[in-house]
Design a protein around this motif. Structure first.
Motif, PDB file in Angstrom:
ATOM      1  N   LYS A 254       0.873  -1.145   0.006  1.00  0.00           N
ATOM      2  CA  LYS A 254      -0.114   0.170  -0.262  1.00  0.00           C
ATOM      3  C   LYS A 254       0.763   1.251   0.126  1.00  0.00           C
ATOM      4  N   MET A 255       0.674   2.219  -0.761  1.00  0.00           N
ATOM      5  CA  MET A 255       1.394   3.547  -1.032  1.00  0.00           C
ATOM      6  C   MET A 255       1.045   4.266   0.504  1.00  0.00           C
ATOM      7  N   GLN A 256       2.389   4.552   1.008  1.00  0.00           N
ATOM      8  CA  GLN A 256       2.485   5.352   2.086  1.00  0.00           C
ATOM      9  C   GLN A 256       3.060   6.587   1.838  1.00  0.00           C
ATOM     10  N   LEU A 257       2.498   7.860   2.353  1.00  0.00           N
ATOM     11  CA  LEU A 257       3.563   8.949   2.194  1.00  0.00           C
ATOM     12  C   LEU A 257       4.146   9.412   3.418  1.00  0.00           C
ATOM     13  N   ASN A 258       5.290  10.120   3.219  1.00  0.00           N
ATOM     14  CA  ASN A 258       5.874  10.735   4.572  1.00  0.00           C
ATOM     15  C   ASN A 258       5.257  12.174   4.431  1.00  0.00           C
ATOM     16  N   ASP A 259       5.984  12.985   5.620  1.00  0.00           N
ATOM     17  CA  ASP A 259       5.327  14.089   5.814  1.00  0.00           C
ATOM     18  C   ASP A 259       5.549  15.234   4.886  1.00  0.00           C
ATOM     19  N   LYS A 260       6.473  14.878   3.823  1.00  0.00           N
ATOM     20  CA  LYS A 260       6.721  15.843   2.746  1.00  0.00           C
ATOM     21  C   LYS A 260       5.893  15.298   1.542  1.00  0.00           C
ATOM     22  N   GLY A 261       5.072  14.357   1.677  1.00  0.00           N
ATOM     23  CA  GLY A 261       4.282  13.926   0.566  1.00  0.00           C
ATOM     24  C   GLY A 261       4.790  13.030  -0.335  1.00  0.00           C
ATOM     25  N   GLU A 262       6.099  12.368  -0.011  1.00  0.00           N
ATOM     26  CA  GLU A 262       6.785  11.413  -0.771  1.00  0.00           C
ATOM     27  C   GLU A 262       6.187   9.901  -0.518  1.00  0.00           C
ATOM     28  N   PRO A 263       6.367   9.167  -1.572  1.00  0.00           N
ATOM     29  CA  PRO A 263       6.463   7.866  -1.300  1.00  0.00           C
ATOM     30  C   PRO A 263       7.515   7.156  -0.207  1.00  0.00           C
ATOM     31  N   VAL A 264       6.982   6.453   0.694  1.00  0.00           N
ATOM     32  CA  VAL A 264       7.748   5.705   1.526  1.00  0.00           C
ATOM     33  C   VAL A 264       8.217   4.251   1.202  1.00  0.00           C
ATOM     34  N   TYR A 265       9.398   4.014   1.046  1.00  0.00           N
ATOM     35  CA  TYR A 265      10.040   2.681   0.700  1.00  0.00           C
ATOM     36  C   TYR A 265      10.363   2.083   1.982  1.00  0.00           C
ATOM     37  N   GLY A 266      10.214   0.803   2.082  1.00  0.00           N
ATOM     38  CA  GLY A 266      10.530   0.024   3.434  1.00  0.00           C
ATOM     39  C   GLY A 266      11.324  -1.165   2.960  1.00  0.00           C
ATOM     40  N   GLU A 267      11.392  -2.162   3.884  1.00  0.00           N
ATOM     41  CA  GLU A 267      12.050  -3.397   3.844  1.00  0.00           C
ATOM     42  C   GLU A 267      11.798  -4.191   2.447  1.00  0.00           C
ATOM     43  N   ARG A 268      10.284  -4.166   2.229  1.00  0.00           N
ATOM     44  CA  ARG A 268      10.036  -4.948   1.032  1.00  0.00           C
ATOM     45  C   ARG A 268      10.637  -4.633  -0.211  1.00  0.00           C
ATOM     46  N   ASP A 269      10.971  -3.091  -0.279  1.00  0.00           N
ATOM     47  CA  ASP A 269      11.770  -2.526  -1.356  1.00  0.00           C
ATOM     48  C   ASP A 269      13.196  -2.998  -1.397  1.00  0.00           C
ATOM     49  N   GLN A 270      13.779  -3.427  -0.493  1.00  0.00           N
ATOM     50  CA  GLN A 270      15.273  -3.787  -0.436  1.00  0.00           C
ATOM     51  C   GLN A 270      15.623  -4.945  -1.396  1.00  0.00           C
ATOM     52  N   VAL A 271      16.369  -5.104  -2.087  1.00  0.00           N
ATOM     53  CA  VAL A 271      17.172  -6.177  -2.960  1.00  0.00           C
ATOM     54  C   VAL A 271      17.778  -7.189  -2.305  1.00  0.00           C
ATOM     55  N   ASP A 272      17.726  -8.446  -2.439  1.00  0.00           N
ATOM     56  CA  ASP A 272      18.716  -9.221  -2.051  1.00  0.00           C
ATOM     57  C   ASP A 272      19.808  -9.787  -3.012  1.00  0.00           C
ATOM     58  N   GLU A 338      17.576  20.382  -3.459  1.00  0.00           N
ATOM     59  CA  GLU A 338      16.398  19.674  -2.665  1.00  0.00           C
ATOM     60  C   GLU A 338      15.722  18.772  -4.181  1.00  0.00           C
ATOM     61  N   VAL A 339      15.556  17.514  -3.781  1.00  0.00           N
ATOM     62  CA  VAL A 339      15.120  16.790  -4.575  1.00  0.00           C
ATOM     63  C   VAL A 339      13.705  16.103  -4.101  1.00  0.00           C
ATOM     64  N   PHE A 340      12.671  16.189  -4.864  1.00  0.00           N
ATOM     65  CA  PHE A 340      11.353  15.719  -4.394  1.00  0.00           C
ATOM     66  C   PHE A 340      10.687  14.691  -5.169  1.00  0.00           C
ATOM     67  N   THR A 341      10.468  13.426  -4.585  1.00  0.00           N
ATOM     68  CA  THR A 341       9.870  12.136  -5.405  1.00  0.00           C
ATOM     69  C   THR A 341       8.406  12.375  -5.278  1.00  0.00           C
ATOM     70  N   ASP A 342       7.779  12.804  -6.387  1.00  0.00           N
ATOM     71  CA  ASP A 342       6.374  13.393  -6.574  1.00  0.00           C
ATOM     72  C   ASP A 342       5.707  12.046  -6.885  1.00  0.00           C
TER      73      ASP A 342
END
Length: 493
Positions: A254-272, A338-342
């Motif tokens: 599920k898409m979640q956004l941080n306090d800046k409005g950017e997508p949050v990437y977590g452990e599931r997005d890590q590459v083995d 500054e870089v923003f992930t829109d």
């Protein structure tokens, strides 16, 4: 004789940032220079309408193997001395599954031109980068690049499982097809793009080089799918992390956004990386690896090397408008970049990284003043019409038009016209009503904040060669241990 894999792949930055000058500079250094294949038809016609400064486009057209096709393009779009600064560019027709002969010819010719120029003055491989999302253009554009002797096809923003088979067929000048993703398509619908090179060949040619194919993926699952389920050979993988510029893969789950409005990437997005190594194909790491330390880390993880975009974007040879280049580089030097992930800017629905710069589309006020116009259409969505055909819509087009095609009004909120903005990034923005120019929207990776590190002492700019020198610092021993590759046979430019 054996050749090594490239340790550094210069990323494909569209439209026109990774131009032939940049790719040539990188390949001349023995690394892999890559031109962007995005919007090359529109880029060529605008360069010709600007009078072709330096004559580079015309020299490449003279080398095209089918003279009548090249003459058609030149006679249609070339403006001696260049158009007036207040005049609008003539726009090539938008591409769909079924295109006119003139549109197909322009796709072939424009891709040949960019690769041909990138291959001048050296004998090293050159690659081209495509977005899988732009499916309507794949077949003729890839063929044009192959006519110029391109050595690598790199493709992201989708799952290009059927591209290897296309490369096999085009190398033999055989008919090829590509199943398009069409929203709402039903079983039995014909949603396939087709192309027969022999319908366009003006003379017989020898078989072409079959380029190496490197899909861009962002997960172990997709890496495994590409290697095991593609309809032909996948020669390697580019593993792109969320720190990369341009389009990013959305977070898994599920898409979640941080306090800046950017997508949050977590452990599931890590590459083995261990699982990557088990696939038995070379891979390059991208997105946050554009430094000497990043290269060392990648090599230690078993990668063949790295793909680097942002550092090369600010090199002298890149196609980014010098004004944007100097302003963003100054911000990097000052520590204010500054870089923003829109999450919504791109019509594709993929998150899109933006360099924050006043007076561009990253500025809410500037962006809000632009009327909704869609006249390039590279990122349009194909959808099934009520009659069973293919229609096209874009959430950045006029709201009423989008809704009339079955689009949802809520999907248009925050969308921006990337097609026109990306051409404005490289000084080829459209002029409307004799005075209003399209606004730019510069995409960069998170490494914008450290590109100042590539500046030689006392200098205010740097070259592609400076980037390569810095990246390779201290990696010599690790590079020497890399496996070897049979050389790619290339057609001399």
């Amino acid at each position: 004789m054996m050749n090594e894999y490239p340790v550094i792949i210069q990323g494909g930055m569209g439209a026109g940032v990774s131009n032939w000058q940049l790719a040539r500079a990188v390949s001349k250094r023995g690394q892999l220079g890559v031109v962007s294949g995005t919007a090359l038809d529109q880029i060529l016609v605008r360069r010709l309408q600007d009078g072709d400064p330096g004559g580079h486009m015309r020299r490449a057209l003279l080398a095209f193997p089918f003279p009548s096709m090249a003459d058609n393009v030149l006679s249609t779009y070339f403006v001696p001395g260049g158009k007036a600064s207040t005049a609008s560019y003539m726009v090539a027709p938008m591409l769909g599954r079924d295109n006119s002969r003139a549109s197909v010819e322009l796709c072939i010719v424009s891709n040949f031109v960019e690769v041909f120029l990138a291959r001048k003055e050296h004998d090293n491989p050159v690659g081209i980068n495509y977005l899988e999302k732009i499916q309507a253009a794949h077949l003729p554009t890839i063929y044009g690049a192959m006519l110029a002797g391109v050595s690598y096809i790199i493709m992201g923003a989708g799952i290009p499982l059927r591209i290897p088979g296309v490369l096999d067929g085009l190398a033999r000048h055989e008919p090829v097809e590509y199943a398009m993703h069409v929203t709402g398509a039903e079983e039995g619908d014909d949603m396939v793009a087709r192309f027969n090179p022999r319908d366009y060949m003006e003379r017989e040619l020898e078989p072409l080089l079959r380029p190496q194919f490197l899909p861009i993926v962002s997960s172990n699952a997709l890496a495994t799918t590409m290697v095991k389920k593609a309809n032909g050979v996948v020669n390697g993988l580019v593993i792109e992390m969320s720190r990369a510029g341009g389009h990013n893969a959305p977070p898994r789950g599920k898409m979640q956004l941080n306090d800046k409005g950017e997508p949050v990437y977590g452990e599931r997005d890590q590459v083995d990386f261990a699982k990557l190594r088990e696939l038995g194909v070379p891979f390059w790491l991208a997105g946050g690896y554009g430094s000497a330390e990043g290269l060392k880390l990648a090599l230690q993880e078993g990668a063949t090397g790295i793909q680097v975009g942002t550092a090369f974007e600010f090199a002298d040879e890149s196609g980014l408008d010098p004004v944007f280049k100097s302003r963003l580089l100054a911000k990097s030097i000052a520590g204010t970049a500054e870089v923003f992930t829109d999450p919504v800017a791109s019509p594709t629905g993929f998150p899109f990284k933006v360099g924050m710069l006043e007076g561009t589309g990253s500025d809410a006020h500037t962006s809000g003043e632009r009327p909704r116009i869609c006249d390039l259409g590279f990122l349009r969505e194909a959808y099934r019409t009520e009659e069973g055909g293919i229609g096209y819509r874009c959430p950045a087009e006029p709201l009423s038009l989008y809704v009339s095609k079955g689009g949802k009004a809520e999907d248009t909120v925050g969308r921006k016209c990337l097609c026109n903005a990306l051409l404005a990034n490289v000084g080829l923005g459209q002029v409307r009503n004799a005075y209003r120019k399209e606004i730019a929207l510069v995409t960069v990776g998170d490494d914008l904040k450290r590109v100042w590190e590539f500046l030689p002492p006392g200098e205010t700019s740097y070259t592609a060669s400076d980037v390569i020198d810095e990246l390779l610092t201290g990696a010599g021993a690790l590079v020497a241990e890399l496996p070897e590759l049979e050389p790619v046979c290339t057609v001399k430019a």
